[in-house]
Write a protein that holds these residues in place. Structure first.
Motif, short mmCIF file in Angstrom:
data_model
loop_
_atom_site.label_atom_id
_atom_site.label_comp_id
_atom_site.label_asym_id
_atom_site.label_seq_id
_atom_site.Cartn_x
_atom_site.Cartn_y
_atom_site.Cartn_z
N VAL A 305 45.57 31.68 24.89
CA VAL A 305 46.39 31.52 23.69
C VAL A 305 47.77 30.97 24.04
O VAL A 305 48.47 30.43 23.16
CB VAL A 305 46.51 32.88 22.95
CG1 VAL A 305 47.32 33.89 23.77
CG2 VAL A 305 47.12 32.71 21.57
N TYR A 306 48.20 31.08 25.28
CA TYR A 306 49.51 30.57 25.67
C TYR A 306 49.64 29.07 25.40
O TYR A 306 50.77 28.54 25.30
CB TYR A 306 49.78 30.85 27.15
CG TYR A 306 48.98 30.00 28.10
CD1 TYR A 306 49.43 28.74 28.48
CD2 TYR A 306 47.77 30.45 28.62
CE1 TYR A 306 48.70 27.94 29.35
CE2 TYR A 306 47.03 29.66 29.48
CZ TYR A 306 47.49 28.41 29.84
OH TYR A 306 46.76 27.63 30.69
N ARG A 307 48.53 28.37 25.27
CA ARG A 307 48.58 26.92 25.08
C ARG A 307 49.23 26.51 23.76
O ARG A 307 49.62 25.35 23.59
CB ARG A 307 47.16 26.33 25.16
CG ARG A 307 46.49 26.49 26.50
CD ARG A 307 45.18 25.74 26.56
NE ARG A 307 44.44 25.99 27.79
CZ ARG A 307 43.32 25.37 28.13
NH1 ARG A 307 42.79 24.47 27.30
NH2 ARG A 307 42.70 25.65 29.26
N ILE A 308 49.38 27.45 22.85
CA ILE A 308 49.97 27.10 21.56
C ILE A 308 51.47 27.40 21.54
O ILE A 308 52.13 27.16 20.52
CB ILE A 308 49.27 27.85 20.41
CG1 ILE A 308 49.58 29.36 20.47
CG2 ILE A 308 47.78 27.60 20.40
CD1 ILE A 308 49.10 30.13 19.26
N ASN A 309 52.02 27.93 22.64
CA ASN A 309 53.43 28.31 22.58
C ASN A 309 54.35 27.09 22.68
O ASN A 309 54.03 26.08 23.28
CB ASN A 309 53.78 29.36 23.65
CG ASN A 309 53.61 28.84 25.08
OD1 ASN A 309 53.92 27.71 25.40
ND2 ASN A 309 53.12 29.71 25.96
N LYS A 310 55.50 27.22 22.04
CA LYS A 310 56.58 26.23 22.09
C LYS A 310 57.86 26.99 22.39
O LYS A 310 58.21 27.92 21.66
CB LYS A 310 56.69 25.46 20.77
CG LYS A 310 55.46 24.63 20.43
CD LYS A 310 55.65 23.87 19.14
CE LYS A 310 54.39 23.11 18.74
NZ LYS A 310 54.04 22.07 19.70
N LEU A 311 58.55 26.59 23.45
CA LEU A 311 59.68 27.37 23.95
C LEU A 311 60.95 26.55 23.95
O LEU A 311 60.95 25.34 24.19
CB LEU A 311 59.39 27.84 25.38
CG LEU A 311 58.01 28.47 25.65
CD1 LEU A 311 57.83 28.67 27.14
CD2 LEU A 311 57.88 29.77 24.90
N THR A 312 62.04 27.25 23.66
CA THR A 312 63.38 26.69 23.80
C THR A 312 64.26 27.74 24.45
O THR A 312 64.35 28.87 23.96
CB THR A 312 63.97 26.30 22.44
OG1 THR A 312 63.11 25.35 21.80
CG2 THR A 312 65.35 25.69 22.61
N TYR A 313 64.90 27.39 25.56
CA TYR A 313 65.73 28.35 26.26
C TYR A 313 66.86 27.64 26.98
O TYR A 313 66.82 26.42 27.18
CB TYR A 313 64.90 29.18 27.25
CG TYR A 313 64.13 28.35 28.27
CD1 TYR A 313 64.69 28.05 29.51
CD2 TYR A 313 62.85 27.87 27.99
CE1 TYR A 313 64.00 27.29 30.43
CE2 TYR A 313 62.15 27.12 28.91
CZ TYR A 313 62.72 26.83 30.13
OH TYR A 313 62.04 26.08 31.04
N GLU A 314 67.86 28.42 27.35
CA GLU A 314 69.03 27.88 28.04
C GLU A 314 68.93 28.12 29.54
O GLU A 314 68.52 29.20 29.96
CB GLU A 314 70.32 28.52 27.51
CG GLU A 314 70.62 28.16 26.06
CD GLU A 314 71.91 28.76 25.59
OE1 GLU A 314 72.45 29.63 26.31
OE2 GLU A 314 72.38 28.37 24.51
N LEU A 315 69.32 27.16 30.32
CA LEU A 315 69.27 27.27 31.77
C LEU A 315 70.64 26.94 32.34
O LEU A 315 71.13 25.81 32.22
CB LEU A 315 68.23 26.30 32.34
CG LEU A 315 68.04 26.31 33.86
CD1 LEU A 315 67.49 27.65 34.33
CD2 LEU A 315 67.11 25.19 34.29
N SER A 316 71.30 27.93 32.93
CA SER A 316 72.62 27.72 33.54
C SER A 316 72.46 27.22 34.96
O SER A 316 71.49 27.55 35.65
CB SER A 316 73.41 29.03 33.55
OG SER A 316 73.59 29.49 32.22
N GLU A 317 73.44 26.45 35.38
CA GLU A 317 73.40 25.95 36.76
C GLU A 317 73.70 27.06 37.75
O GLU A 317 73.15 27.12 38.83
CB GLU A 317 74.39 24.81 36.93
CG GLU A 317 74.04 23.56 36.15
CD GLU A 317 72.70 22.98 36.58
OE1 GLU A 317 72.29 23.17 37.73
OE2 GLU A 317 72.06 22.33 35.74
N VAL A 318 74.59 27.95 37.41
CA VAL A 318 74.88 29.12 38.22
C VAL A 318 75.08 30.28 37.29
O VAL A 318 75.32 30.11 36.10
CB VAL A 318 76.14 28.93 39.11
CG1 VAL A 318 75.90 27.93 40.20
CG2 VAL A 318 77.32 28.52 38.26
#
Length: 470
Positions: A305-318
């Motif tokens: 079921v993970y194939r239907i997920n859509k993700l948005t997240y923040e990624l900091s450099e440090v």
């Protein structure tokens, strides 16, 4: 030429198994763990090898094995419920094609785990299965250990027997399994009877343990490093001089750092700075998505079921701490916004929650944590036993419990909820539990006449019900 070697080895095992049908079960364990069909170019990969060997194991048990001492446990009943429930969710799956592909191997793992304890009726059989599990996993571990010593390995680079990234050939999975079988290796080195403990057996066992510890280095799987830490902590339970042990363990760890590949130490450092690591950030985003998904779908979405997920997240450099140390206001730094989709769970617990919902997760947890509880009961019951032939029970219960704990900790970060190897470990626990329960009941059994008169005659137990050790 390689195909002929594999075929010849399998034919020899099967030929021997026709005389001792229980060996079909061990051959299936070999096929399931090593997967020789993946190593073959054409002779084995074109036939349903695992299905054929399982059929032989089942028929051998049904028609050639004495089923009088076979016992059925509550955890086997739970696995049947889990099997049925997985079948139901597969029919209702959000991703029907992917769900059927995963169901094709999951049901085999569960059915074999349900069947296996029925055959584990003696100490010899319990030991034989433990030995096969260790040696079969050792086939991959020894190869990986040698390559790590020669080349240093690398993330996604270390190739075991074949260039394959599924099952035990995947880096994080083999790292978890390699560490979790170390307690079982040590038990076989001290209490085994198939290969009686001598200097050769112990030397091989310690070399295999060393190779197992090298696997997380060669694969550079952070899960493996966590598992090593768990193993070190678990050993504190039974060592006599705990402070000395802890000090030596820390000293060995610190002394080994200069000899580790730089790429390994750099990757392990990302455990602390997870916000700057896209892999870790993706996992956190997937886990949040899974929790939100089951709020609306409490019975899960079926396999894949993970194939239907859509993700948005923040990624900091440090991370924020480093910004503060540098005198920079974290609010002045822009985090990169990452969009992704169809990302795997990377956790067995969230895998069960997303695919099977709350009912599946509860069943799965009861099956595994119930095993830890039963092993603890056996450990306490037999840890001080002075009866002849029972000194091996408590150490085996401890080995199975510690190996299972390590696996469950590793499962926090790897999607291995249905990994066949751990279900063999569960079956071994069930076999030990039912075997010792039956022996305990047989030891207390007396004929009715003796109970009424209060006289216990020697050898009063019928031949078919007398305790045995092999």
């Amino acid at each position: 030429m390689r195909d002929l070697v594999f075929v010849g080895y399998l034919v020899a095992l099967l030929f021997i198994a026709f005389k001792r049908p229980f060996l079909f079960t061990l051959v299936y364990a070999y096929v399931d763990i090593v997967a020789p069909q993946r190593l073959s170019y054409f002779m084995l990969n074109s036939v349903p090898l695992s299905l054929i060997v399982f059929a032989l194991a089942f028929l051998g048990f049904m028609f050639a094995d004495n089923k009088q001492d076979s016992r059925f446990s509550i955890r086997q009943a739970m696995m049947i419920l889990l099997l049925v429930y997985c079948g139901y969710t597969t029919l209702q799956a959000e991703v029907p094609v992917g769900a059927l592909e995963k169901w094709d191997w999951v049901w085999k793992a569960l059915v074999f785990a349900i069947f296996l304890p029925l055959t584990l009726k003696t100490k010899l059989r319990l030991e034989a299965l433990a030995l096969f599990m260790v040696l079969c996993a050792g086939t991959l571990i020894i190869t990986g250990g040698i390559k790590t010593l020669v080349s240093g390995g690398g993330y996604g680079v270390l190739v075991l027997l074949v260039d394959n990234n599924s099952g035990l050939y995947e880096g994080s999975i083999i790292s978890t399994v390699a560490i979790c079988i170390i307690p079982l290796i040590l038990w076989l080195a001290n209490y085994g009877t198939i290969f009686p403990p001598d200097w050769r057996v112990k030397a091989f066992a310690y070399a295999l343990v060393f190779a197992a510890l090298l696997i997380p280095i060669g694969t550079q799987a952070r899960t493996g490093l966590v598992c090593i830490g768990v193993l070190a902590v678990l050993q504190l339970r039974f060592v006599r001089y705990r402070m000395l042990y802890a000090g030596l363990a820390m000293a060995v760890g610190l002394m080994s750092i200069p000899f580790l590949p730089q790429s390994f130490t750099e990757r392990m450092a990302t455990i602390e700075n997870y916000e700057a690591d896209q892999s870790a950030s993706t996992r956190l985003a997937v886990w949040r998505w899974t929790i939100d998904y089951v709020k609306n779908n409490p019975f899960g979405g079926g396999f894949e079921v993970y194939r239907i997920n859509k993700l948005t997240y923040e990624l900091s450099e440090v991370d924020v701490t480093q910004y503060e140390e540098w005198g920079i206001d974290p609010d002045d730094v822009d985090a990169r916004v990452v969009e992704d989709e169809a990302r795997a769970f990377h956790s067995s617990y969230f895998e069960m929650l997303g695919e099977q919902g709350y009912p599946g997760l509860i069943l799965w947890v009861l099956i595994h944590f119930g095993g830890l509880w039963r092993m603890e009961i056996l450990r306490r019951k037999y840890s001080k036993s002075e009866k002849q032939g029972e000194q091996w029970v408590a150490p085996l219960a401890i080995a199975l419990q510690h190996g299972h704990i390590i696996f469950l900790v590793g499962a926090l970060f790897v999607g291995i909820a249905y990994q066949p190897f751990v279900y063999m470990l569960v079956a071994l626990q069930i076999g030990l539990d039912t075997y010792m329960t039956r022996r305990s009941a047989e030891a207390q059994w007396q004929p009715i006449a003796n109970r009424l008169t209060g006289v216990a005659k020697p050898n009063a137990l019928p031949q078919s019900r007398r305790p045995f050790t092999n």
